[in-house]
Enzyme design. Structure first.
Site, mmCIF file in Angstrom:
data_model
loop_
_atom_site.group_PDB
_atom_site.id
_atom_site.type_symbol
_atom_site.label_atom_id
_atom_site.label_comp_id
_atom_site.label_asym_id
_atom_site.label_seq_id
_atom_site.Cartn_x
_atom_site.Cartn_y
_atom_site.Cartn_z
ATOM 1 N N HIS A 652 42.839 45.694 42.881
ATOM 2 C CA HIS A 652 42.209 46.638 43.724
ATOM 3 C C HIS A 652 42.738 48.229 43.753
ATOM 4 O O HIS A 652 43.719 48.354 44.378
ATOM 5 C CB HIS A 652 42.291 46.081 45.107
ATOM 6 C CG HIS A 652 42.045 44.645 45.217
ATOM 7 N ND1 HIS A 652 42.313 43.819 46.289
ATOM 8 C CD2 HIS A 652 41.146 43.824 44.541
ATOM 9 C CE1 HIS A 652 41.806 42.508 46.069
ATOM 10 N NE2 HIS A 652 41.176 42.464 45.175
HETATM 11 C C1 FAD Z 1 40.319 40.176 38.085
HETATM 12 C C2 FAD Z 1 39.593 41.091 39.530
HETATM 13 C C3 FAD Z 1 39.247 40.236 40.800
HETATM 14 C C4 FAD Z 1 38.946 40.758 41.700
HETATM 15 N N1 FAD Z 1 38.205 40.173 42.797
HETATM 16 C C5 FAD Z 1 37.721 40.737 43.831
HETATM 17 C C6 FAD Z 1 37.152 40.063 44.810
HETATM 18 O O1 FAD Z 1 37.135 38.859 44.662
HETATM 19 N N2 FAD Z 1 36.487 40.489 45.772
HETATM 20 C C7 FAD Z 1 36.492 41.952 46.090
HETATM 21 O O2 FAD Z 1 36.307 42.359 47.044
HETATM 22 N N3 FAD Z 1 36.985 42.753 45.149
HETATM 23 C C8 FAD Z 1 37.652 42.124 44.017
HETATM 24 N N4 FAD Z 1 38.190 43.002 42.841
HETATM 25 C C9 FAD Z 1 37.903 44.424 43.076
HETATM 26 C C10 FAD Z 1 36.886 44.986 42.917
HETATM 27 O O3 FAD Z 1 36.024 44.457 41.866
HETATM 28 C C11 FAD Z 1 36.837 46.333 42.769
HETATM 29 O O4 FAD Z 1 37.611 46.994 43.679
HETATM 30 C C12 FAD Z 1 35.664 47.140 42.517
HETATM 31 O O5 FAD Z 1 34.760 46.684 41.544
HETATM 32 C C13 FAD Z 1 35.651 48.697 42.304
HETATM 33 O O6 FAD Z 1 34.527 49.326 42.311
HETATM 34 P P1 FAD Z 1 34.326 50.732 41.890
HETATM 35 O O7 FAD Z 1 33.114 51.363 42.083
HETATM 36 O O8 FAD Z 1 35.445 51.685 42.628
HETATM 37 O O9 FAD Z 1 34.740 50.840 40.541
HETATM 38 P P2 FAD Z 1 34.372 49.669 39.380
HETATM 39 O O10 FAD Z 1 33.647 48.689 39.729
HETATM 40 O O11 FAD Z 1 35.644 49.637 38.478
HETATM 41 O O12 FAD Z 1 33.401 50.549 38.406
HETATM 42 C C14 FAD Z 1 33.684 51.665 37.636
HETATM 43 C C15 FAD Z 1 32.822 51.789 36.424
HETATM 44 O O13 FAD Z 1 33.008 53.102 35.973
HETATM 45 C C16 FAD Z 1 32.825 52.928 34.448
HETATM 46 N N5 FAD Z 1 33.571 54.383 33.991
HETATM 47 C C17 FAD Z 1 34.722 54.869 34.289
HETATM 48 N N6 FAD Z 1 35.117 55.836 33.787
HETATM 49 C C18 FAD Z 1 33.747 56.276 33.123
HETATM 50 C C19 FAD Z 1 33.631 57.379 32.417
HETATM 51 N N7 FAD Z 1 34.136 58.528 32.284
HETATM 52 N N8 FAD Z 1 32.273 57.409 31.818
HETATM 53 C C20 FAD Z 1 31.433 56.528 32.129
HETATM 54 N N9 FAD Z 1 31.762 55.267 32.716
HETATM 55 C C21 FAD Z 1 32.951 55.235 33.391
HETATM 56 C C22 FAD Z 1 34.004 51.826 34.252
HETATM 57 O O14 FAD Z 1 33.816 51.301 32.898
HETATM 58 C C23 FAD Z 1 33.297 50.751 35.370
HETATM 59 O O15 FAD Z 1 32.557 50.001 34.797
HETATM 60 C C24 FAD Z 1 38.621 42.320 41.892
HETATM 61 C C25 FAD Z 1 38.890 43.190 40.766
HETATM 62 C C26 FAD Z 1 39.443 42.434 39.467
HETATM 63 C C27 FAD Z 1 39.797 43.277 38.468
#
Ligand code: FAD
Ligand code: NAG
Ligand code: NAG
Ligand code: NAG
Length: 721
Positions: A652
């Site tokens: 997270h």
């Molecule tokens: C193993 C695991 C289990 C989890 N379990 C839970 C859970 O049960 N419940 C919960 O609430 N949360 C959980 N989480 C956390 C949750 O999934 C994340 O907090 C959330 O997905 C983050 O959202 P975000 O939009 O910030 O980024 P992300 O969902 O990480 O999305 C960011 C995306 O941007 C892309 N990206 C990055 N840089 C670039 C670039 N320069 N150009 C193009 N694309 C790019 C990445 O590839 C990625 O796909 C878990 C996380 C993990 C790793």
């Protein structure tokens, strides 16, 4: 005394050397190759971690208790197994590291391996005149055990080698001990009706193809990243009539392409193939990097943002978070993602956990799931949802975006936001390994790359705000595991997390009013996780633990961190993660951990292992184990050692492009726009002003939902739409 001073000076010199290593520039070194001496060192590490046991040790191994007996011949074969003799493994390890690690890390690894071939330096590192690879297995074992309990670089070396080797070995496609430890490999139901009857669940997406000569496109809005934040904002803006392009550096995998094997899945779906770590290896980080981002591979736990945190944010000037409007955002998000507790079925590990909480009179409750009413008993879901049940971005928001005309590019890395006269006008990106060029011009750019990459992209694009990359919160997490040799648990079957305890975050805290404690949840221990979340202690202990993999109840202690780390970028513009857990947070997580130990003891665990190399497993012997004086001293030791140097990880990441009402302490304003650049927004976990204390997905989606509303309202007001 003199010896001590010499020793300290040597450590100092080695540290300087390492600092130099870390900062030296990297030439193109891919494909990464090792010379024979470096390979010898790597093999010596491998053969220490997975070592050929002697006869006495094999006798102990044969006594490992398991409800389902394991064929003694298989145990002997496992006991004799010496990883240093497996040439194909070393080849696989090198290939895998080559594939997932950036050049800088590979070059560092090469240099570290070389150090062990230089006698005087090897002497400093190991205390032996002969090179590491010429030492006996026992001597090598003692060296690694010492490192595991030491400070600074030695512990970091230990963590690095034990992680890359044990993780790769137990995750690999040709791991020959799956059947010995009773691990089925991919989910046995992989081709059952659960799959075939649900095969049409995954939406199909058309991705824009970028030709070798490159491409230029024009859109209203570019969303960079397709995860929790990116998915929602793309959907909401597309529905409101904007022409939206979503760019994702990972790839889309249809259910039929999800193999549910460990190595293949983690390499395809996770940031840096699951090997991401902070500088100095203080933290292991997991994050999704695929279509749907983290929501494609996460544990489906779906909490709303707690009131205490909403009030805290409001008290810092972000009044919006206590309004009805934000409630509406959270309701809309949980509704679309099918969040509920109704279909929950507790599996063996969750049942045991609940039993432990009940006996102690600790708080416990069902953890809401985003599964649209499906039971979702699938511990393999961390490798993607083969049965199309988990309602991540790919299943919901990105589909809504598609249905409203949004377009998508995958395997496309955004290098920078194009900025003209302090206004964002598009992005520059590269597609595929041949780096085809994509330029997109747009009226707005929304950065949703997650908390590690969003600040890096802003920095690469020239933003100067000194808050970019600050306030990195990680919810530092620790695994502890209890062994129940007479109950077949198979923690990877069943629902990943269907229950949790707030004993330390909420119940104790209510009286103290700080809410910086830890939550206790569960985890599925696939072999590669089982082998790396609890530290290796010896060749024998590792093999014993792995033989009992099916009998572990792993608890995940997730702390709400008050103090933060940061992200900066290296010379190539790649993010570097800096995080050391503070004393304050370490103390609080330690208390959560102790609650976890009590739960396992109360539930009847026969032994308990924690992420401390310094502490052996606790084995209760008294009739009432909770009153066992040995338990008291075990707990006292945990308190004394603290979690600072232990095995800590994070799934997270939050906070690195903080939202705030003042540009001197934040990156985006209360409407999600960067203070510095017009038409440039951030919508993902990085805008969260502080750590949450609950799994963050629903909060991230709700904040992105709100930012979409702000953009639409603002454009309507100014007649931009
Ligand atoms: C193993 C695991 C289990 C989890 N379990 C839970 C859970 O049960 N419940 C919960 O609430 N949360 C959980 N989480 C956390 C949750 O999934 C994340 O907090 C959330 O997905 C983050 O959202 P975000 O939009 O910030 O980024 P992300 O969902 O990480 O999305 C960011 C995306 O941007 C892309 N990206 C990055 N840089 C670039 C670039 N320069 N150009 C193009 N694309 C790019 C990445 O590839 C990625 O796909 C878990 C996380 C993990 C790793
Ligand atoms: C062991 O399990 C892994 C899945 O993690 C799988 O890839 C591999 O094929 C299995 N090995 C054997 C020999 O069955
Ligand atoms: C998926 O398939 C199973 C097994 O056939 C079926 O019971 C279930 O209803 C399907 N799931 C959904 C959400 O339709
Ligand atoms: C967290 O740590 C602080 C400082 O040590 C302490 O005041 C607070 O009570 C702790 N929280 C819990 C839940 O113990």
């Amino acid at each position: 005394m003199l010896v001590y001073i010499i020793f300290l000076s040597l450590i100092f010199l080695i540290s300087i050397y390492f600092l130099k290593l870390l900062n030296s520039p990297v030439k193109k070194i891919k494909p990464w190759r090792l010379n024979n001496y470096q390979i010898k060192v790597l093999k010596a590490f491998s053969g220490t971690l997975l070592a050929e046991l002697n006869d006495v040790e094999i006798e102990s191994l044969l006594k490992t208790k398991t409800k389902i007996p394991i064929d003694p011949e298989k145990i002997r074969e496992f006991g004799k197994f010496d990883l240093s003799k497996q040439d194909e493994f070393i080849e696989l390890l090198i290939n895998n590291l080559n594939m997932v690690l950036p050049e800088k890390s590979l070059s560092q690894l090469s240099k570290i391996l070389t150090l062990f071939t230089i006698r005087p330096i090897s002497f400093l590192l190991t205390g032996h005149m002969s090179p590491f690879y010429e030492l006996s297995r026992k001597d090598r074992e003692i060296v690694m055990q010492k490192w595991s309990k030491s400070y600074s670089i030695f512990r970091s070396l230990f963590k690095t080698f034990s992680r890359i080797i044990l993780y790769t070995f137990w995750a690999s496609e040709n791991c020959i001990f799956n059947s010995t430890i009773g691990y089925p490999g991919p989910d046995p139901r992989i081709n059952s009706r659960l799959y075939t009857d649900n095969l049409s669940k995954f939406p199909i997406y058309d991705f824009i193809q970028v030709p070798p000569e490159g491409l230029e496109l024009q859109f209203d809005v570019v969303v960079v990243g397709s995860g929790a934040g990116g998915g929602v904002i793309a959907a909401q803006l597309a529905k409101a009539g904007y022409k939206v392009l979503v760019i994702e550096k990972g790839k889309y995998y249809h259910q039929s392409e999800l193999t549910l094997t460990q190595l293949d899945s983690i390499v395809k779906l996770y940031e840096q193939g699951g090997m991401l770590a902070s500088e100095g290896n203080t933290m292991r980080l997991l994050a999704g990097s695929t279509f749907g981002g983290g929501t494609t591979i996460n544990g489906a736990v779906s909490f709303k943002l707690p009131n205490v945190v909403r009030e805290e944010w409001a008290s810092e000037g972000l009044d919006y978070f206590t309004t009805k409007e934000f409630d509406n955002s959270m309701d809309a998000v949980t509704e679309r993602m099918g969040v509920s507790t109704k279909a929950i079925v507790h599996d063996e590990k969750n049942k045991i956990f609940i039993e432990g909480c009940k006996r102690l009179n600790y708080h416990y409750a069902d953890a809401p799931q985003n599964t649209a009413g499906a039971e979702h008993q699938c511990g393999w879901c961390l490798f993607g949802c083969r049965y199309g049940e988990k309602q991540g971005s790919l299943m919901t928001w990105l589909k809504d975006a598609r249905d409203s005309g949004a377009k998508f590019v995958q395997d496309c890395y955004v290098k920078k936001v194009l900025i003209k006269n302090k206004k964002a006008v598009g992005v520059e990106a590269i597609v595929g390994s041949d780096e085809r060029k994509l330029i997109v011009y747009s009226k707005k750019v929304i950065v949703s790359c997650g908390s590690i990459h969003s600040p890096a992209l802003l920095k690469r694009s020239g933003l100067k705000n000194k808050n970019v990359g600050k306030n990195l919160f990680l919810h530092p997490g620790m695994c502890i595991s209890g062994t129940f040799p007479d109950k077949e648990i198979k923690s990877y079957y069943g629902t990943i997390v269907s229950s949790y305890s707030d004993i330390y975050y909420d119940v104790f805290e209510k009286t103290r009013g700080q809410h910086y404690g830890a939550k206790i949840q569960l985890a599925p221990l696939h072999p590669s996780y089982g082998a790396t979340t609890i530290p290796w202690r010896s060749g024998l202990n590792h093999k014993q633990r792995m033989l009992q993999l099916n009998y572990h109840v792993p608890l995940l202690i997730i702390g709400r961190d008050k103090y933060s780390g940061s992200i900066d970028v290296d010379g190539d513009g790649k993010p570097r993660i800096h995080y050391t857990i503070s004393n304050y947070d370490s103390r609080n997580i330690t208390e959560g951990l102790i609650s976890g130990v009590n739960i396992l003891v109360a539930a009847g665990a026969k032994s308990i292992a924690v992420g401390f190399s310094e502490l052996d497993e606790f084995v209760p012997t008294e009739d009432d184990p909770l009153q066992d004086p040995k338990l008291k001293s075990f707990i006292e030791n945990i308190r004394k050692i603290g979690t600072k140097n232990c095995y800590i990880g994070s799934g997270h990441q939050m906070g690195t492009c903080r939202m705030g009402k003042d540009s001197s302490t934040s990156v985006v304003n209360p409407r999600g726009k960067t203070w510095e650049i017009d038409n440039l927004y951030v919508a993902d976990a990085s805008v969260l002003p502080s750590s949450l204390g609950v799994n963050p997905m629903i909060t991230i989606c709700s904040v992105a939902y709100s930012i979409a509303n702000f953009i639409i309202q603002d454009d309507q007001r100014t007649g931009n739409i």
